[in-house]
Design a protein around this motif. Structure first.
Motif, PDB file in Angstrom:
ATOM      1  N   LEU A  45       0.828  -1.198   0.000  1.00 17.34           N
ATOM      2  CA  LEU A  45       0.000   0.000   0.000  1.00 17.34           C
ATOM      3  C   LEU A  45       0.870   1.258   0.000  1.00 17.34           C
ATOM      4  O   LEU A  45       0.675   2.157  -0.811  1.00 17.34           O
ATOM      5  CB  LEU A  45      -0.932   0.007   1.215  1.00 17.34           C
ATOM      6  N   ASN A  46       1.843   1.298   0.893  1.00 27.04           N
ATOM      7  CA  ASN A  46       2.678   2.490   1.007  1.00 27.04           C
ATOM      8  C   ASN A  46       3.666   2.650  -0.142  1.00 27.04           C
ATOM      9  O   ASN A  46       4.219   3.728  -0.329  1.00 27.04           O
ATOM     10  CB  ASN A  46       3.412   2.484   2.349  1.00 27.04           C
ATOM     11  N   SER A  47       3.879   1.588  -0.918  1.00 28.06           N
ATOM     12  CA  SER A  47       4.734   1.670  -2.102  1.00 28.06           C
ATOM     13  C   SER A  47       3.934   1.998  -3.359  1.00 28.06           C
ATOM     14  O   SER A  47       4.495   2.152  -4.429  1.00 28.06           O
ATOM     15  CB  SER A  47       5.475   0.349  -2.319  1.00 28.06           C
ATOM     16  N   GLY A  48       2.606   2.058  -3.224  1.00 24.85           N
ATOM     17  CA  GLY A  48       1.765   2.353  -4.376  1.00 24.85           C
ATOM     18  C   GLY A  48       1.520   1.157  -5.277  1.00 24.85           C
ATOM     19  O   GLY A  48       1.137   1.310  -6.429  1.00 24.85           O
ATOM     20  N   LEU A  49       1.724  -0.042  -4.754  1.00 26.57           N
ATOM     21  CA  LEU A  49       1.525  -1.265  -5.530  1.00 26.57           C
ATOM     22  C   LEU A  49       0.108  -1.796  -5.279  1.00 26.57           C
ATOM     23  O   LEU A  49      -0.092  -2.829  -4.643  1.00 26.57           O
ATOM     24  CB  LEU A  49       2.575  -2.310  -5.133  1.00 26.57           C
ATOM     25  N   TYR A  50      -0.880  -1.076  -5.793  1.00 26.44           N
ATOM     26  CA  TYR A  50      -2.265  -1.369  -5.460  1.00 26.44           C
ATOM     27  C   TYR A  50      -2.781  -2.654  -6.100  1.00 26.44           C
ATOM     28  O   TYR A  50      -3.534  -3.388  -5.470  1.00 26.44           O
ATOM     29  CB  TYR A  50      -3.160  -0.188  -5.835  1.00 26.44           C
ATOM     30  N   GLU A  51      -2.386  -2.939  -7.323  1.00 25.18           N
ATOM     31  CA  GLU A  51      -2.818  -4.189  -7.954  1.00 25.18           C
ATOM     32  C   GLU A  51      -2.211  -5.383  -7.223  1.00 25.18           C
ATOM     33  O   GLU A  51      -2.877  -6.395  -6.995  1.00 25.18           O
ATOM     34  CB  GLU A  51      -2.424  -4.226  -9.438  1.00 25.18           C
ATOM     35  N   GLU A  52      -0.926  -5.273  -6.855  1.00 28.73           N
ATOM     36  CA  GLU A  52      -0.257  -6.343  -6.107  1.00 28.73           C
ATOM     37  C   GLU A  52      -0.906  -6.528  -4.740  1.00 28.73           C
ATOM     38  O   GLU A  52      -1.022  -7.643  -4.246  1.00 28.73           O
ATOM     39  CB  GLU A  52       1.236  -6.045  -5.947  1.00 28.73           C
ATOM     40  N   PHE A  53      -1.341  -5.419  -4.146  1.00 25.60           N
ATOM     41  CA  PHE A  53      -2.030  -5.462  -2.853  1.00 25.60           C
ATOM     42  C   PHE A  53      -3.265  -6.354  -2.959  1.00 25.60           C
ATOM     43  O   PHE A  53      -3.470  -7.247  -2.146  1.00 25.60           O
ATOM     44  CB  PHE A  53      -2.430  -4.038  -2.435  1.00 25.60           C
ATOM     45  N   GLU A  54      -4.090  -6.095  -3.972  1.00 27.59           N
ATOM     46  CA  GLU A  54      -5.321  -6.880  -4.114  1.00 27.59           C
ATOM     47  C   GLU A  54      -5.011  -8.350  -4.402  1.00 27.59           C
ATOM     48  O   GLU A  54      -5.697  -9.235  -3.913  1.00 27.59           O
ATOM     49  CB  GLU A  54      -6.215  -6.282  -5.202  1.00 27.59           C
ATOM     50  N   THR A  55      -3.963  -8.609  -5.183  1.00 27.21           N
ATOM     51  CA  THR A  55      -3.570  -9.990  -5.467  1.00 27.21           C
ATOM     52  C   THR A  55      -3.145 -10.697  -4.185  1.00 27.21           C
ATOM     53  O   THR A  55      -3.569 -11.822  -3.908  1.00 27.21           O
ATOM     54  CB  THR A  55      -2.420 -10.021  -6.496  1.00 27.21           C
ATOM     55  N   THR A  56      -2.301 -10.033  -3.392  1.00 21.30           N
ATOM     56  CA  THR A  56      -1.842 -10.614  -2.124  1.00 21.30           C
ATOM     57  C   THR A  56      -3.022 -10.865  -1.198  1.00 21.30           C
ATOM     58  O   THR A  56      -3.113 -11.915  -0.553  1.00 21.30           O
ATOM     59  CB  THR A  56      -0.819  -9.685  -1.437  1.00 21.30           C
ATOM     60  N   LEU A  57      -3.932  -9.912  -1.122  1.00 13.34           N
ATOM     61  CA  LEU A  57      -5.097 -10.053  -0.250  1.00 13.34           C
ATOM     62  C   LEU A  57      -5.969 -11.228  -0.691  1.00 13.34           C
ATOM     63  O   LEU A  57      -6.403 -12.034   0.136  1.00 13.34           O
ATOM     64  CB  LEU A  57      -5.906  -8.757  -0.242  1.00 13.34           C
ATOM     65  N   ASN A  58      -6.199 -11.353  -1.987  1.00 17.06           N
ATOM     66  CA  ASN A  58      -7.010 -12.474  -2.490  1.00 17.06           C
ATOM     67  C   ASN A  58      -6.335 -13.817  -2.212  1.00 17.06           C
ATOM     68  O   ASN A  58      -6.999 -14.779  -1.831  1.00 17.06           O
ATOM     69  CB  ASN A  58      -7.281 -12.302  -3.986  1.00 17.06           C
ATOM     70  N   GLU A  59      -5.018 -13.879  -2.398  1.00 20.34           N
ATOM     71  CA  GLU A  59      -4.294 -15.122  -2.103  1.00 20.34           C
ATOM     72  C   GLU A  59      -4.383 -15.458  -0.615  1.00 20.34           C
ATOM     73  O   GLU A  59      -4.568 -16.619  -0.250  1.00 20.34           O
ATOM     74  CB  GLU A  59      -2.834 -14.995  -2.527  1.00 20.34           C
ATOM     75  N   ALA A  60      -4.255 -14.452   0.235  1.00 20.93           N
ATOM     76  CA  ALA A  60      -4.336 -14.678   1.683  1.00 20.93           C
ATOM     77  C   ALA A  60      -5.721 -15.180   2.079  1.00 20.93           C
ATOM     78  O   ALA A  60      -5.858 -16.051   2.947  1.00 20.93           O
ATOM     79  CB  ALA A  60      -4.001 -13.392   2.434  1.00 20.93           C
ATOM     80  N   MET A  61      -6.744 -14.655   1.419  1.00 23.52           N
ATOM     81  CA  MET A  61      -8.102 -15.116   1.712  1.00 23.52           C
ATOM     82  C   MET A  61      -8.287 -16.559   1.252  1.00 23.52           C
ATOM     83  O   MET A  61      -8.902 -17.362   1.959  1.00 23.52           O
ATOM     84  CB  MET A  61      -9.122 -14.185   1.054  1.00 23.52           C
TER      85      MET A  61
END
Length: 182
Positions: A45-61
């Motif tokens: 989030l703080n690096s501005g990697l918003y697409e990667e953020f959502e990917t990581t979140l979906n994988e974690a879920m």
């Protein structure tokens, strides 16, 4: 994890993300996995990697790193708050009429400003042409209009890109808040 935490505290988001990425998740217990994943999400989030953020979140879920309650809340949030991104090409096409690209990008003041500026340049060029000042009409109207219009188009595309980045950021901030509350 201590090194990554120190890097986060220092605002070294990219370095902290790399450090978190080197932690082997399969050796960790459930709580440590949640901590590492939360750290990765904060850094993205703080690096501005918003697409990667959502990917990581979906994988974690999918890997059930977060509680079922948190996953349900995240899924509900994602379903009720879809990201509405604007198209940069549409802004470019709309900016053929000065100001419309900015209105599309959600910047009405800039749109009206560009419309007024380009309208004034056109009016000055037409007035010069009608007065027989053809060189002034060409230089003052045509050349200046070409310059201001190209800047208008580039500015409209940039405004759409900023809007999209901000929309993604706001969504990621809300989702990270849900994760950190759990």
């Amino acid at each position: 994890m201590a090194k990554a935490s120190c890097q986060e505290t220092a605002g070294l988001w990219t370095e902290a993300l790399e450090t978190y990425g080197r932690i082997p998740m399969f050796f960790l217990d459930g709580e440590s996995r949640r901590d590492v994943t939360s750290g990765i999400l904060r850094c993205q989030l703080n690096s501005g990697l918003y697409e990667e953020f959502e990917t990581t979140l979906n994988e974690a879920m999918l890997m059930q790193i977060f509680s079922g309650e948190t996953c349900t809340e995240l899924e509900s949030f994602m379903a009720s708050h879809p990201v509405r991104l604007r198209n940069e090409d549409a802004a470019l096409l709309l900016s053929a009429v000065p100001g419309l690209g900015h209105l599309y990008a959600g910047k009405p003041v800039q749109g009206i400003g560009h419309l007024a500026l380009n309208g004034a340049v056109i009016a000055a060029g037409v007035a010069s042409f009608c007065s027989g000042l053809y060189v002034c009409a060409f230089l003052g109207g045509g050349m200046v209009l070409a310059r201001t219009h190209s800047q208008n188009s580039a500015s409209a595309v940039k405004a759409v890109a900023e809007h999209n980045r901000e929309a993604l950021r706001n969504r990621c901030v809300s989702m990270l808040d849900i994760v950190l509350r759990s």
